[in-house]
Enzyme design. Structure first.
Site, short mmCIF file in Angstrom:
data_model
loop_
_atom_site.label_atom_id
_atom_site.label_comp_id
_atom_site.label_asym_id
_atom_site.label_seq_id
_atom_site.Cartn_x
_atom_site.Cartn_y
_atom_site.Cartn_z
N LYS C 62 35.88 29.27 20.60
CA LYS C 62 35.36 28.15 21.37
C LYS C 62 34.90 27.09 20.38
O LYS C 62 34.30 27.42 19.34
CB LYS C 62 34.20 28.62 22.25
CG LYS C 62 33.64 27.58 23.19
CD LYS C 62 32.52 28.17 24.06
CE LYS C 62 31.96 27.15 25.04
NZ LYS C 62 30.90 27.74 25.90
N SER C 137 31.37 26.89 30.80
CA SER C 137 31.88 25.94 29.85
C SER C 137 32.98 26.49 28.93
O SER C 137 33.69 25.71 28.31
CB SER C 137 30.74 25.44 28.97
OG SER C 137 30.19 26.50 28.21
N SER C 161 28.59 30.80 31.31
CA SER C 161 29.72 30.09 30.70
C SER C 161 30.84 30.97 30.15
O SER C 161 31.89 30.46 29.77
CB SER C 161 29.23 29.16 29.59
OG SER C 161 28.70 27.98 30.15
#
Lengths: 480, 94, 474
Positions: C62, C137, C161
């Protein structure tokens, strides 16, 4: 109207650590800009703080020395505000749960009075960087080397009643932190910085007046000047029927006045909250006890001991214990055999300190070690040297001419106490100054000094003054 | 409803620029969120100890050692305005 | 057509082998990413190390984990050109274990969002339906794993997330206990809740990777110094005998009946495998969303103050003065949602509001954690849906931030309490994946792995592949 000044001080002390409070970069002073600002100090994305054990130990040391409560659990908080020398946009500090709470500092005032000044709290925090305004024509330069240096902010109660007391407090605190080895106390380098809160009130009034905060007090001399000016200014405002505005003022030493800091765009709202990157600081009893057992003798205790053990007066004891190094110098000389504790104190306070002052040296760098001073005083006690001769030898010692005895021998400075030898010189002097001798014998006592001087001259100062005095008197009494 | 002055105060504290034409919409959005979280007022939390960290642990301590080497060159390369080793910002008047 | 390789199959003894595996995934990223926008930065794999427990396993991080010398944006214009000078602990550990970095995945800006629509690099699309969001996210990581562009990806989970996008994309997403994985080098959103985790096809793959990244890190004061159990060994323990509490609160209104059906069916699988199911109610759980939307913004308002245009990141052109430099750099660099949360956080911490908002929220946070602790006195795991609905359409919830916030209603409580939790695929509703959430005790990741692995031995949902992304790499 008579006004009373009420002062509380906030002192920021840089702690003597190798690395910063939350990062592993050096705290050394004076490096080229930003060469000691690492990723954590710069607040880089993703970095996290880890607390330096030594900084905690030094804070505890101060807490124990002032008889404060050392918090078994204290909390780091974030103080949020934007300023270019504050890289993260917040300062890690302690807010409602500081590491040190309460305590007091005893300060010496004139005439031997000692006053107890309450300490509200002392808390750990990180220092900010520096803004440099004179480097670029239209820009401010930011040097973040200092960012993250550990600070202990020590906050006093509003117990101080005059600028002089404020200075006495600062000097005592300065002595204390250096005794404790928690700071080098270097004022020029900003290791010991002071802000003051000051208000005035009519004498007899018990409520506090509106205070102002005065910043930029970077020497003991400025503190006194600035506070005196600010107290006068506030009294003037009140006497003219005005009101003191609660604000932060800056001391301008060139113009000798305080002026309000340019008002910021907004009122401050620091939005303190516990720093989620740091856990509560929990101190075990054993951790605190280990620090307590290693505490050095504190200035007050040492002062008292110097008075009682060596029979010194309050002034001598206070000056000798002003720094641990000076006190150690005194005691080393004692240990090396300096016979008379009061005479030793006199020598250090007059000769040694004067020379250090002249040569801009610290006591550690004195060219005359305590053992040499002791040897000098031994030679005074055993009659080898008179006071004046000893001073000559001391000069030579300071100049590095060798040991006491070597200097005495090399320069032929041994005192003449031999009665027969002196009597002969006295006879010669009388012979060549017949008229003066007759006047002296007729009762002009002042002429004793004349004859002593003549004999001294003849012996190049080596005559033992006591012996000489006695012999001249004896000769007169015998001849009359 | 959050006043325009309140939004202005917040944006100044947070150093964010709110364009005048966005002020009303932003005030409405913030107001709605704050209205939503205000239901906490009624929660029966009393004087229960606030929970700052999920875990009840103590701060670890690090030895006082210099370990980080500062790579000035790399750091400077990533900075928007550096001269003579200093970060530069518009002139600050004190 | 060969089914996708499991992580243990990817662990290569021969470096040439590893290189070819990484190349295959790179090729898939090249072909499929334009449709998904799951990656912000693609990384050409270096020659992989021959050794390490994860030697040759391709991985995506990420874009919230800083990578030395590789642009790290956090999904923000603020960091669009930011080249970090150091590696996050997670990145460093996985590299040392032999993982090969193939790219940095798209995400909501600074991890603030539940749909990946706040990214400054454009939204990620859900491989199951490109008109729908992947969740957020960690939406880029979830979409990349679902589409087979990478076998495993890291994520972070502050309010759901990892689990929420895992559920919406049909992959397995694991959020460890707070403190289990180092946060050093993971760009902070809300420090007291942020936790790194893994998204992969299966619990087995997650266990292999988490084993390589978990553990104490002296650079993170909040990382916990306790041994990391062998998660791979825990995979074979089985569900039998476990007491599983069904969180009744999760089945209140808001949960789609069709989703509820899939969850009930999944619970039946757990029961058939020998778990004992009971009902559990967490009385204060309904307050977790409001608590979260006080605390997360409060922490983020402070965490994001460092982006000021002075030392790194975006800086406004020709600032008039310092104040202008700050305001414009930040307002140009941050998107709307981030600015909204900074303002909310500033408000709840400011003078006169702190006690009513921030302090009160921290008190209620303890009530919520206490609810969980009480429940764990009588059960070993808690279970429920991960999200109330399957993936929604792009743009469907962007108009009203509050509607978006409520999407995390089942996941947020876990972050407030610091507990470990995961989401496993539990079926499809109208062709869209649905996730079963399991929540464990503090630092008991093993029981979660045991239950999830057993569930996945009895179900095929985690093997489902979105149409158009079937594995052809053989």
């Amino acid at each position: 109207m008579k006004w009373e000044t009420v002062i509380g001080l906030e002192v920021h002390v840089q702690l003597l650590t190798e690395s910063k409070i939350f990062s592993a970069t050096p705290t050394r002073y004076g490096a080229p800009p930003n060469t000691q600002a690492g990723l954590i100090d710069l607040g880089y994305p993703g970095v996290l703080p880890v607390l330096n054990r030594r900084a905690v130990e030094l804070a505890v040391r101060l807490g124990l020395a002032i008889g404060a409560t050392v918090s078994r659990r204290s909390v780091f908080a974030r103080k949020n505000y934007f300023y270019p020398d504050l890289p993260k946009g917040y300062q890690i500090s302690q807010y409602d749960r500081p590491i040190v709470q309460g305590g007091a500092l005893e300060i010496p005032l004139p005439e031997g009075i000692v006053k107890r000044i309450g300490i509200t709290r002392a808390h750990l925090e990180e220092d900010a960087g520096k803004s440099v305004h004179d480097r670029f024509p239209d820009a401010t330069g930011i040097d973040l080397n200092r960012a993250g240096t550990p600070l202990l902010e020590i906050v006093s109660e509003p117990d101080l009643r005059s600028p002089a007391e404020a200075v006495a407090y600062l000097k005592s605190l300065h002595t204390l932190v250096r005794y404790l080895g928690i700071s080098d106390g270097n004022l020029q380098e900003g290791s010991f910085r002071c802000d003051a809160n000051l208000s005035v009130r009519p004498e007899g009034e018990t409520r506090l007046g509106t205070r102002t905060e005065i910043k930029n007090l970077n020497s003991f001399r400025f503190v006194e000047q600035a506070l005196r000016h600010e107290a006068d200014r506030q009294a003037g405002v009140l006497e003219a029927g005005g009101l003191v505005v609660q604000e932060t003022r800056l001391y301008d030493p060139d113009r000798r006045e305080t002026r309000p800091l340019r008002s910021k765009e907004e009122a401050h709202d620091y939005r303190y909250f516990p720093d989620p990157d740091l856990l509560p600081l929990v101190l075990e009893e054993s951790f605190i006890e280990r620090i307590r057992s290693a505490l050095p003798e504190l200035p007050t205790a040492k002062r008292e001991r110097f008075r009682s053990a060596y029979g010194l007066g309050p002034y001598d004891a206070a000056v000798l214990t002003q720094s641990r190094e000076l006190a150690d110098y005194y005691e080393s000389a004692r240990q090396a055999g300096a016979p008379d504790p009061k005479l030793l104190a006199n020598w250090i306070l007059s000769e040694v300190l004067a020379k250090l002052n002249r040569d801009h040296l610290e006591i550690d760098a004195a060219p005359v070690p305590p053992s040499a001073l002791a040897q000098l005083l031994i030679r005074i006690a055993d009659g080898t040297l008179s006071g004046p001769l000893a001073k000559t030898v001391f000069e030579a010692l300071w100049a590095g001419e060798g040991t006491v005895d070597a200097i005495v021998d090399a320069r032929g400075l041994r005192q003449v106490s031999d009665t027969a030898a002196l009597e002969q010189v006295i006879e010669e002097t009388i012979a060549s100054h017949g008229p003066q001798w007759r006047e002296y014998c007729a009762g002009r006592d002042k002429l004793l000094g004349f004859f002593v001087g003549q004999v001294m001259q003849a012996t190049r100062g080596r005559a033992n003054p006591q012996t000489l005095n006695a012999l001249i008197r004896k000769r007169r009494d015998g001849s009359s | 409803m959050l006043s325009a002055a309140e939004v202005k105060r917040l944006s100044m504290l947070a150093r964010l620029e709110v364009r005048p034409e966005d002020g009303d919409r932003l005030a409405r959005e913030l107001d709605r969120i704050l209205g939503f979280v205000r239901q906490l007022e009624a929660a029966p939390a009393g004087e229960i100890e606030p929970l700052v960290h999920p875990l009840d642990l103590a701060q670890p301590l690090r030895d006082d050692e210099v370990r980080e080497q500062v790579d000035c060159e790399t750091i400077e390369r990533g900075a928007p305005d550096v001269a003579e080793g200093y970060y530069r910002v518009p002139r600050v008047i004190e | 057509m060969k089914s996708r390789l499991r992580v243990p199959e990817l662990v290569a003894a021969d470096p040439r082998h590893a290189r070819s595996a990484a190349d295959r995934y790179r090729e898939r990223i090249r072909v499929h990413n334009p449709r998904l926008n799951a990656f912000i930065t693609q990384v050409d794999p270096e020659v992989p190390p021959a050794a390490g427990p994860l030697a040759g396993v391709p991985i995506a991080h990420k874009d919230i984990f800083v990578t030395r010398g590789i642009r790290t944006t956090c999904g923000s214009r603020m960091l669009a050109d930011f080249i970090p000078p150091y590696d996050a602990t997670v990145v460093e550990r996985l590299a040392r274990a032999g993982c090969i970095l193939v790219g940095k995945t798209n995400m909501d800006e600074f991890a603030m969002g539940s749909s990946n629509e706040t990214s400054a690099f454009g939204p990620v699309r859900n491989p199951w339906d490109p008109e729908r969001v992947p969740g957020g996210s960690s939406g880029g990581s979830a979409a990349a794993v679902a589409a087979g562009l990478v076998p495993v990806a890291t994520g972070t989970d502050t309010g759901g997330s990892i689990r929420q996008p895992a559920a919406l994309c049909g992959v397995t997403g694991f959020k460890p206990s707070y403190g289990r994985v180092s946060r050093f080098g993971m760009i902070a959103f809300a420090s007291s809740m942020d936790q790194a985790g893994v998204l992969a096809r299966s619990a087995e793959d997650v266990a292999w990777v988490l084993r390589g990244m978990a553990g104490h890190d002296p650079r993170d004061s909040t990382s916990v110094d306790r041994p990391v159990p062998d998660y791979v060994a825990a995979l074979t323990r089985g569900i039998r005998g476990l007491r599983i509490g069904i969180v009744r609160n999760f089945f209140d209104d808001g949960l789609w009946p069709t989703v509820a059906d899939r969850i009930q069916a999944a619970l039946a699988v757990l029961e058939a495998a020998g778990a004992r199911l009971t009902d559990v109610t967490l009385p204060n759980l309904s307050l977790s969303v409001p608590v979260y939307y006080v605390l997360a913004p409060a922490e983020c308002s402070s965490n994001l103050a460092r982006y000021d245009g002075v030392r790194f990141g975006h800086r406004a052109d020709r600032p008039e003065d310092l104040f202008d430099l700050y305001c414009r750099s930040r307002s140009e660099g941050f998107g709307e949602e981030v600015q909204r949360r900074i303002l909310i956080g500033t408000y709840v911490l400011s003078h006169g509001y702190y006690d009513a908002y921030y302090l009160k929220a921290q008190r209620v946070r303890r009530l919520i954690r206490n609810d969980f602790l009480r429940a764990f006195e009588s059960v070993d795991l808690l279970a429920g849906p991960t999200t109330p609905t399957p993936a929604f359409r792009l743009g469907e919830k962007t108009a009203d931030p509050l509607t978006m916030y409520l999407n995390d209603i089942y996941t947020i409580g876990v972050n407030l309490a610091g507990l470990p939790a995961l989401s496993v695929p539990a079926g499809l509703v109208d062709g869209l994946p649905v996730g079963l959430q399991l929540i464990g005790r503090d630092f008991d990741e093993e029981t979660l792995f045991a239950a999830a692995a057993d569930f996945q031995r009895r179900t095929e949902w985690h093997r489902a592949e979105p149409p158009g992304f079937e594995d052809v790499s053989g």
